[in-house]
Design an enzyme around this catalytic site. Structure first.
Site, PDB file in Angstrom:
ATOM      1  NE  ARG A 113       0.255   1.203   4.402  1.00 30.17           N
ATOM      2  CZ  ARG A 113       1.168   2.189   4.676  1.00 30.17           C
ATOM      3  NH1 ARG A 113       1.879   3.295   4.365  1.00 30.17           N
ATOM      4  NH2 ARG A 113       1.745   2.586   6.196  1.00 30.17           N
ATOM      5  CD  GLU A 212      -1.954   7.330   9.786  1.00 31.32           C
ATOM      6  OE1 GLU A 212      -1.593   6.046  10.321  1.00 31.32           O
ATOM      7  OE2 GLU A 212      -0.653   7.278   9.429  1.00 31.32           O
ATOM      8  NE  ARG A 216      -2.081   5.635   4.569  1.00 31.96           N
ATOM      9  CZ  ARG A 216      -1.854   5.138   6.044  1.00 31.96           C
ATOM     10  NH1 ARG A 216      -1.764   3.609   6.471  1.00 31.96           N
ATOM     11  NH2 ARG A 216      -1.697   5.734   7.100  1.00 31.96           N
ATOM     12  CB  CYS A 258       1.796   9.353  10.069  1.00 35.38           C
ATOM     13  SG  CYS A 258       3.570   8.800  11.647  1.00 35.38           S
ATOM     14  CB  THR A 260       5.988   6.992  10.024  1.00 37.68           C
ATOM     15  OG1 THR A 260       4.601   6.397  10.171  1.00 37.68           O
ATOM     16  CG2 THR A 260       6.512   6.959  12.011  1.00 37.68           C
ATOM     17  NE  ARG A 296       2.660  -1.586  10.792  1.00 36.19           N
ATOM     18  CZ  ARG A 296       2.202  -0.636  10.691  1.00 36.19           C
ATOM     19  NH1 ARG A 296       0.978  -0.793  10.428  1.00 36.19           N
ATOM     20  NH2 ARG A 296       3.078   0.520  10.631  1.00 36.19           N
ATOM     21  CD  GLU A 301       0.071   1.948  13.197  1.00 34.38           C
ATOM     22  OE1 GLU A 301      -0.223   2.362  13.154  1.00 34.38           O
ATOM     23  OE2 GLU A 301       1.823   2.576  13.826  1.00 34.38           O
TER      24      GLU A 301
HETATM   25  P1  ADP Z   1      -1.548  -0.216   7.148  1.00 33.36           P
HETATM   26  O1  ADP Z   1      -0.700  -0.925   6.469  1.00 33.36           O
HETATM   27  O2  ADP Z   1      -2.286   0.460   5.987  1.00 33.36           O
HETATM   28  O3  ADP Z   1      -0.611   1.063   7.456  1.00 33.36           O
HETATM   29  P2  ADP Z   1      -2.850  -1.828   8.880  1.00 33.36           P
HETATM   30  O4  ADP Z   1      -0.931  -2.160   9.872  1.00 33.36           O
HETATM   31  O5  ADP Z   1      -3.509  -1.203   9.856  1.00 33.36           O
HETATM   32  O6  ADP Z   1      -2.532  -0.551   8.125  1.00 33.36           O
HETATM   33  O7  ADP Z   1      -3.248  -2.343   8.521  1.00 33.36           O
HETATM   34  C1  ADP Z   1      -4.790  -3.116   7.916  1.00 33.36           C
HETATM   35  C2  ADP Z   1      -4.815  -3.813   7.545  1.00 33.36           C
HETATM   36  O8  ADP Z   1      -4.113  -4.920   6.526  1.00 33.36           O
HETATM   37  C3  ADP Z   1      -5.018  -4.987   8.678  1.00 33.36           C
HETATM   38  O9  ADP Z   1      -6.200  -5.070   8.618  1.00 33.36           O
HETATM   39  C4  ADP Z   1      -4.393  -5.798   7.800  1.00 33.36           C
HETATM   40  O10 ADP Z   1      -4.326  -6.996   9.339  1.00 33.36           O
HETATM   41  C5  ADP Z   1      -4.056  -5.996   6.735  1.00 33.36           C
HETATM   42  N1  ADP Z   1      -2.542  -6.664   6.285  1.00 33.36           N
HETATM   43  C6  ADP Z   1      -1.734  -6.157   6.361  1.00 33.36           C
HETATM   44  N2  ADP Z   1      -0.524  -6.561   5.230  1.00 33.36           N
HETATM   45  C7  ADP Z   1      -1.335  -7.789   5.057  1.00 33.36           C
HETATM   46  C8  ADP Z   1      -0.649  -8.954   3.718  1.00 33.36           C
HETATM   47  N3  ADP Z   1      -0.611  -8.954   3.816  1.00 33.36           N
HETATM   48  N4  ADP Z   1      -2.268 -10.274   4.229  1.00 33.36           N
HETATM   49  C9  ADP Z   1      -3.229  -9.334   4.345  1.00 33.36           C
HETATM   50  N5  ADP Z   1      -4.088  -8.472   5.112  1.00 33.36           N
HETATM   51  C10 ADP Z   1      -2.869  -7.903   5.663  1.00 33.36           C
HETATM   52  N1  DAR Z   2      -0.049   5.450  16.691  1.00 34.13           N
HETATM   53  C1  DAR Z   2       0.934   6.774  16.080  1.00 34.13           C
HETATM   54  C2  DAR Z   2       1.592   6.340  14.908  1.00 34.13           C
HETATM   55  C3  DAR Z   2       2.568   5.511  14.446  1.00 34.13           C
HETATM   56  C4  DAR Z   2       2.986   5.372  12.891  1.00 34.13           C
HETATM   57  N2  DAR Z   2       1.923   4.885  12.916  1.00 34.13           N
HETATM   58  C5  DAR Z   2       0.840   5.582  11.447  1.00 34.13           C
HETATM   59  N3  DAR Z   2       0.842   6.263  11.333  1.00 34.13           N
HETATM   60  N4  DAR Z   2       0.108   5.206  11.532  1.00 34.13           N
HETATM   61  C6  DAR Z   2       2.133   6.785  17.716  1.00 34.13           C
HETATM   62  O1  DAR Z   2       3.218   7.598  17.263  1.00 34.13           O
HETATM   63  O2  DAR Z   2       2.231   5.728  18.359  1.00 34.13           O
END
Ligand code: ADP
Ligand code: DAR
Length: 343
Positions: A113, A212, A216, A258, A260, A296, A301
């Site tokens: 993504r 966010e 995305r 963010c 990051t 993660r 996250e």
């Molecule tokens: P982002 O990657 O968009 O920053 P998150 O870490 O919260 O946000 O992940 C968003 C969603 O994508 C969550 O439901 C997570 O389980 C799913 N996800 C992330 N990587 C994978 C993957 N490789 N396969 C399936 N689902 C995934």
């Molecule tokens: N939860 C915030 C953001 C950390 C990075 N992840 C993002 N942007 N989704 C923190 O300061 O922990």
């Protein structure tokens, strides 16, 4: 007149570390041209002292107006200085990707993504309800013009049944609701107005609208065919860029709320089963650190791994190209699988 925040002694966020009294004194009365304040930028890290970062930008100008703070956070997280320049590279042919899991023993699914924001409008923490609805209109209109394997439908969160919403979240397709970090950053204001998800019939191409970041853009599928997932994403990005003007600077790359996610704003991940490595977290962490990877949980996250399944992704986003982000993940996952097979 805002006073210096009272951070608890156990606060370890980059905000706590880099918001010195001198920097606070210098920035506390500053506002961006759109009126975004320092207190708005740091509220999430004050309300959530367990933040890892703790600061968000309300618009592109935040990164300049509050640069003494943002530069220190960006330097520590990305190893990137104020005078460094970001480079983008979406040339798929430069990716050296092999089939890491030909017998489908380890990799359950692959997802890549990027975050994007429209250049003419504020970022989520500083946007108004009307501006957020304008983003939804512009983005959904552009998405509805996509065809072939990107063709799909836009589903506003407003009016979506709780059952459908929960199932999309459970199946890893839709963003969660009520994240306390986003809430304190002002990213959940007027929820769910202006938020939604676009996806094709196969749910292999999806776009989150106004979470966010304003977009995305997501490519995902079962299995470990990283190159195909990357190709689909690059096709989508280059097509959408013809009708949407994304916020980008030579210094910071694609602008995100963010810090990051600055630069490529790319997270390339696999859901991978590593039952033996999960019993040897010291080795697991050594390999992920060496390969610039982040671990993660199964729901992304702030979630936990389940049944020895982990979300493994690139940690570097700024000062590296999109191809290097995917290469980081590919090479790191290859090392994890080799270690799992050795145990
Ligand atoms: P982002 O990657 O968009 O920053 P998150 O870490 O919260 O946000 O992940 C968003 C969603 O994508 C969550 O439901 C997570 O389980 C799913 N996800 C992330 N990587 C994978 C993957 N490789 N396969 C399936 N689902 C995934
Ligand atoms: N939860 C915030 C953001 C950390 C990075 N992840 C993002 N942007 N989704 C923190 O300061 O922990």
């Amino acid at each position: 007149m805002p006073s210096f925040p009272n951070f608890p002694d156990n606060c370890n966020s980059l905000l706590c570390k880099h918001l010195t009294p001198a920097i606070f004194e210098k920035l506390r009365n500053r506002k961006t041209p759109r009126g975004f304040t320092l207190m708005q930028a740091i509220n999430s890290g004050i309300v959530n002292p367990d933040s890892s970062i703790g600061v968000y930008a309300g618009d592109k100008e935040s990164y300049e107006v509050f640069s003494p703070l943002f530069d220190a956070v960006i330097k520590e997280y990305h190893g990137f200085d104020h005078e460094d320049m970001h480079q983008s590279n979406l040339d798929i042919s430069a990716l050296q990707a092999t089939d890491l899991d030909p017998n489908n023993q380890y990799i359950l699914s692959t997802r890549i993504r990027v975050g994007r924001n429209l250049d003419a409008l504020p970022l989520g923490p500083g946007i108004s309800e009307l501006q957020r609805l304008d983003v939804e209109k512009q983005v959904s209109t552009a998405l509805m013009q996509l065809d072939d394997d990107l063709k799909g439908e836009y589903y506003p969160l407003e009016g979506m049944s709780k059952k459908v919403q929960e199932q999309l979240i459970q199946d890893h397709f839709l963003f969660k609701e009520g994240d306390r970090f986003l809430e304190a950053a002002g990213l959940n204001r007027e929820w769910p107005s202006g938020r939604g998800i676009f996806h094709n019939a196969a749910k292999s191409f999806l776009v989150w609208v106004n979470e966010e970041d304003q977009l995305r853009i997501i490519s995902m599928q079962q299995g470990g065919d990283i190159k195909t997932v990357f190709e689909r994403l690059v096709n989508a990005i280059t097509t959408l860029e013809k009708s949407l003007h994304f916020s980008y600077t030579e210094h910071l790359g694609y602008i995100t709320s963010c810090p990051t996610n600055l630069g490529t704003a790319m997270r390339a991940s696999v859901h991978i089963k590593l039952p033996k490595l999960s019993q040897n977290m010291e080795l697991f962490n050594t390999i992920t650190t060496e390969h610039h990877l982040q671990i993660r949980g199964i729901h992304g996250e702030h979630s936990e791994s389940e049944a020895g399944i982990f979300d493994i992704s690139n940690r570097r986003r700024l000062g590296v190209t999109e191809v290097e982000c995917v290469q980081d993940m590919h090479d790191g996952v290859a090392a994890l699988i080799a270690a799992e097979e050795k145990l």
